[in-house]
Motif scaffolding. Structure first.
Motif, PDB file in Angstrom:
ATOM      1  N   HIS A  39       0.817  -1.208   0.000  1.00  0.00           N
ATOM      2  CA  HIS A  39       0.000   0.000   0.000  1.00  0.00           C
ATOM      3  C   HIS A  39       0.855   1.264   0.000  1.00  0.00           C
ATOM      4  O   HIS A  39       1.557   1.567   0.972  1.00  0.00           O
ATOM      5  N   ASN A  40       0.821   1.969  -1.111  1.00  0.00           N
ATOM      6  CA  ASN A  40       1.416   3.297  -1.213  1.00  0.00           C
ATOM      7  C   ASN A  40       2.910   3.335  -0.904  1.00  0.00           C
ATOM      8  O   ASN A  40       3.435   4.382  -0.524  1.00  0.00           O
ATOM      9  N   THR A  41       3.584   2.210  -1.079  1.00  0.00           N
ATOM     10  CA  THR A  41       5.034   2.172  -0.891  1.00  0.00           C
ATOM     11  C   THR A  41       5.635   1.081  -1.773  1.00  0.00           C
ATOM     12  O   THR A  41       4.982   0.067  -2.062  1.00  0.00           O
ATOM     13  N   VAL A  42       6.881   1.286  -2.188  1.00  0.00           N
ATOM     14  CA  VAL A  42       7.533   0.354  -3.109  1.00  0.00           C
ATOM     15  C   VAL A  42       8.634  -0.463  -2.435  1.00  0.00           C
ATOM     16  O   VAL A  42       9.321  -1.233  -3.092  1.00  0.00           O
ATOM     17  N   GLU A  43       8.811  -0.315  -1.124  1.00  0.00           N
ATOM     18  CA  GLU A  43       9.933  -0.958  -0.444  1.00  0.00           C
ATOM     19  C   GLU A  43       9.910  -2.481  -0.561  1.00  0.00           C
ATOM     20  O   GLU A  43      10.946  -3.117  -0.737  1.00  0.00           O
ATOM     21  N   GLY A  44       8.726  -3.059  -0.453  1.00  0.00           N
ATOM     22  CA  GLY A  44       8.628  -4.507  -0.573  1.00  0.00           C
ATOM     23  C   GLY A  44       9.038  -4.999  -1.937  1.00  0.00           C
ATOM     24  O   GLY A  44       9.747  -5.997  -2.077  1.00  0.00           O
ATOM     25  N   SER A  45       8.582  -4.286  -2.962  1.00  0.00           N
ATOM     26  CA  SER A  45       8.923  -4.656  -4.327  1.00  0.00           C
ATOM     27  C   SER A  45      10.415  -4.524  -4.576  1.00  0.00           C
ATOM     28  O   SER A  45      11.040  -5.378  -5.223  1.00  0.00           O
ATOM     29  N   LEU A  46      11.013  -3.456  -4.062  1.00  0.00           N
ATOM     30  CA  LEU A  46      12.458  -3.255  -4.220  1.00  0.00           C
ATOM     31  C   LEU A  46      13.242  -4.366  -3.526  1.00  0.00           C
ATOM     32  O   LEU A  46      14.215  -4.887  -4.075  1.00  0.00           O
ATOM     33  N   GLU A  47      12.827  -4.739  -2.331  1.00  0.00           N
ATOM     34  CA  GLU A  47      13.529  -5.797  -1.610  1.00  0.00           C
ATOM     35  C   GLU A  47      13.400  -7.132  -2.323  1.00  0.00           C
ATOM     36  O   GLU A  47      14.364  -7.903  -2.408  1.00  0.00           O
ATOM     37  N   ALA A  48      12.212  -7.415  -2.842  1.00  0.00           N
ATOM     38  CA  ALA A  48      11.988  -8.690  -3.533  1.00  0.00           C
ATOM     39  C   ALA A  48      12.883  -8.838  -4.748  1.00  0.00           C
ATOM     40  O   ALA A  48      13.304  -9.949  -5.101  1.00  0.00           O
ATOM     41  N   GLN A  49      13.207  -7.722  -5.395  1.00  0.00           N
ATOM     42  CA  GLN A  49      14.024  -7.779  -6.598  1.00  0.00           C
ATOM     43  C   GLN A  49      15.493  -8.075  -6.311  1.00  0.00           C
ATOM     44  O   GLN A  49      16.263  -8.306  -7.242  1.00  0.00           O
ATOM     45  N   LEU A  50      15.875  -8.101  -5.050  1.00  0.00           N
ATOM     46  CA  LEU A  50      17.269  -8.398  -4.705  1.00  0.00           C
ATOM     47  C   LEU A  50      17.593  -9.881  -4.821  1.00  0.00           C
ATOM     48  O   LEU A  50      18.762 -10.271  -4.838  1.00  0.00           O
ATOM     49  N   GLN A  51      16.553 -10.737  -4.878  1.00  0.00           N
ATOM     50  CA  GLN A  51      16.781 -12.175  -5.037  1.00  0.00           C
ATOM     51  C   GLN A  51      16.532 -12.570  -6.496  1.00  0.00           C
ATOM     52  O   GLN A  51      15.974 -11.802  -7.280  1.00  0.00           O
ATOM     53  N   ASN A  52      16.936 -13.773  -6.868  1.00  0.00           N
ATOM     54  CA  ASN A  52      16.770 -14.214  -8.260  1.00  0.00           C
ATOM     55  C   ASN A  52      16.143 -15.603  -8.373  1.00  0.00           C
ATOM     56  O   ASN A  52      16.280 -16.257  -9.394  1.00  0.00           O
ATOM     57  N   GLU A  53      15.471 -16.054  -7.324  1.00  0.00           N
ATOM     58  CA  GLU A  53      14.849 -17.379  -7.370  1.00  0.00           C
ATOM     59  C   GLU A  53      13.457 -17.335  -7.992  1.00  0.00           C
ATOM     60  O   GLU A  53      13.007 -18.312  -8.582  1.00  0.00           O
ATOM     61  N   ILE A  54      12.748 -16.222  -7.803  1.00  0.00           N
ATOM     62  CA  ILE A  54      11.408 -16.059  -8.352  1.00  0.00           C
ATOM     63  C   ILE A  54      11.386 -14.774  -9.173  1.00  0.00           C
ATOM     64  O   ILE A  54      11.931 -13.753  -8.755  1.00  0.00           O
ATOM     65  N   GLU A  55      10.761 -14.828 -10.317  1.00  0.00           N
ATOM     66  CA  GLU A  55      10.675 -13.629 -11.145  1.00  0.00           C
ATOM     67  C   GLU A  55       9.750 -12.611 -10.496  1.00  0.00           C
ATOM     68  O   GLU A  55       8.626 -12.937 -10.084  1.00  0.00           O
ATOM     69  N   ILE A  56      10.209 -11.376 -10.393  1.00  0.00           N
ATOM     70  CA  ILE A  56       9.455 -10.310  -9.761  1.00  0.00           C
ATOM     71  C   ILE A  56       9.090  -9.248 -10.792  1.00  0.00           C
ATOM     72  O   ILE A  56       9.942  -8.771 -11.542  1.00  0.00           O
ATOM     73  N   ILE A  57       7.809  -8.902 -10.816  1.00  0.00           N
ATOM     74  CA  ILE A  57       7.357  -7.735 -11.567  1.00  0.00           C
ATOM     75  C   ILE A  57       7.125  -6.631 -10.549  1.00  0.00           C
ATOM     76  O   ILE A  57       6.406  -6.826  -9.567  1.00  0.00           O
ATOM     77  N   SER A  58       7.750  -5.488 -10.750  1.00  0.00           N
ATOM     78  CA  SER A  58       7.653  -4.413  -9.757  1.00  0.00           C
ATOM     79  C   SER A  58       6.206  -3.944  -9.628  1.00  0.00           C
ATOM     80  O   SER A  58       5.460  -3.896 -10.603  1.00  0.00           O
ATOM     81  N   GLY A  59       5.820  -3.604  -8.390  1.00  0.00           N
ATOM     82  CA  GLY A  59       4.438  -3.206  -8.177  1.00  0.00           C
ATOM     83  C   GLY A  59       4.224  -2.336  -6.955  1.00  0.00           C
ATOM     84  O   GLY A  59       5.081  -2.210  -6.085  1.00  0.00           O
TER      85      GLY A  59
END
Length: 292
Positions: A39-59
């Motif tokens: 909700h109204n923040t991108v921190e979770g999405s940014l942190e998720a992109q630090l790993q490479n086991e699961i493909e992440i689409i920023s959101g």
């Protein structure tokens, strides 16, 4: 392929699971593509992109007004480091802080009780002020009242925080406190300016099947609708799927997982059992087109 394009981490004020936990759950659920839309923040999405086991689409999921209702817009593929998104979060936290004590007083007056505000404050996380979530938790833990039994052991105890909110604190209810939120047109314009794709999340919850509102959103440049989600039955899903097909819009699917705040929703519970390859490909294609 399996995906969940709408879930939350502890970076959302009303969610309970760390990003690491969400990713571990995704692996166990055999999810290939994930989008954290806090909700109204991108921190979770940014942190998720630090790993490479699961493909992440920023959101991100953004709360905004559409006429007399609040809708939630999920946005994908934007520049997550843009200062406008930090401003969005800052303004939202200020509003949460402003309405918290007002809502607490309304709840106390409703049940003729006094809640432990220090206990409420002690339940917060991530630098957020206390919200309806913490107020509800203390209310249901500490106060005995016949009207609350349905959320403790009755038919609405499967997801008490969410059910109590929609019954008593949402727009039009006795416990609603208006927040100063952006207008949806501002958010659509912002997402497009940041080269992202913007989707109306769980529309059945906010706009039902109101064709006037749906057409207004389409005319205003919405890129699509979340057709399949944990709140939609098959009729709802097919209705919004047809809206997307008819108007050449992007169809997404998502669970709206929040951890223990919504215990009846598990990661990957989108209501869609088919192969998600085309859905993910279409979202990525539209993101690429925005970024040209």
């Amino acid at each position: 392929m399996k995906c969940d394009l709408h879930c939350h981490s502890i970076y959302s004020f009303d969610s309970t699971q760390s990003v690491a936990d969400v990713l571990e759950r995704a692996k166990k659920a055999q999810i290939d593509v994930l989008a954290l839309c806090d909700h109204n923040t991108v921190e979770g999405s940014l942190e998720a992109q630090l790993q490479n086991e699961i493909e992440i689409i920023s959101g991100i999921e953004i709360d905004c007004f559409c006429k007399d209702t609040i809708i939630h817009l999920t946005a994908y593929g934007m520049d997550l480091n843009h200062p406008k998104l930090l401003e969005l979060k800052s303004n939202y936290i200020k509003e949460l802080d402003r309405v918290g004590s007002i809502r607490l007083k309304l709840v106390e007056d409703k049940y003729g009780c006094k809640l432990d505000e220090n206990k409420i404050k002690g339940m917060t996380h991530g630098g957020y002020p206390y919200t309806n979530v913490e107020i509800e938790k203390v209310l249901l833990e500490d106060i005995e009242h016949p009207d609350l039994n349905i959320y403790k052991t009755g038919s609405k105890s499967n997801s008490p925080i969410a059910n109590y909110f929609w019954d008593h604190l949402a727009i039009g209810k006795w416990g609603y406190v208006e927040m100063k939120l952006p207008h949806y047109k501002e958010i659509i314009e912002l997402v497009h300016r940041l080269k992202g794709v913007v989707i109306c999340a769980h529309p059945k919850v906010t706009i039902a099947q109101d064709l006037d509102l749906i057409n207004e959103l389409i005319e205003s440049g919405i890129d699509g609708f979340e057709a399949y989600c944990s709140y939609h039955n098959q009729e709802d899903a097919l209705f919004y799927k047809e809206i997307c097909i008819k108007n050449d819009l992007c169809m997404t699917i998502g669970s709206d997982f929040h951890g223990s705040t919504k215990p009846n929703i598990q990661l990957g519970d989108t209501g869609y059992d088919g192969d998600c390859t085309r859905i993910v490909h279409d979202l990525k294609r539209r993101i690429q087109e925005k970024q040209r």
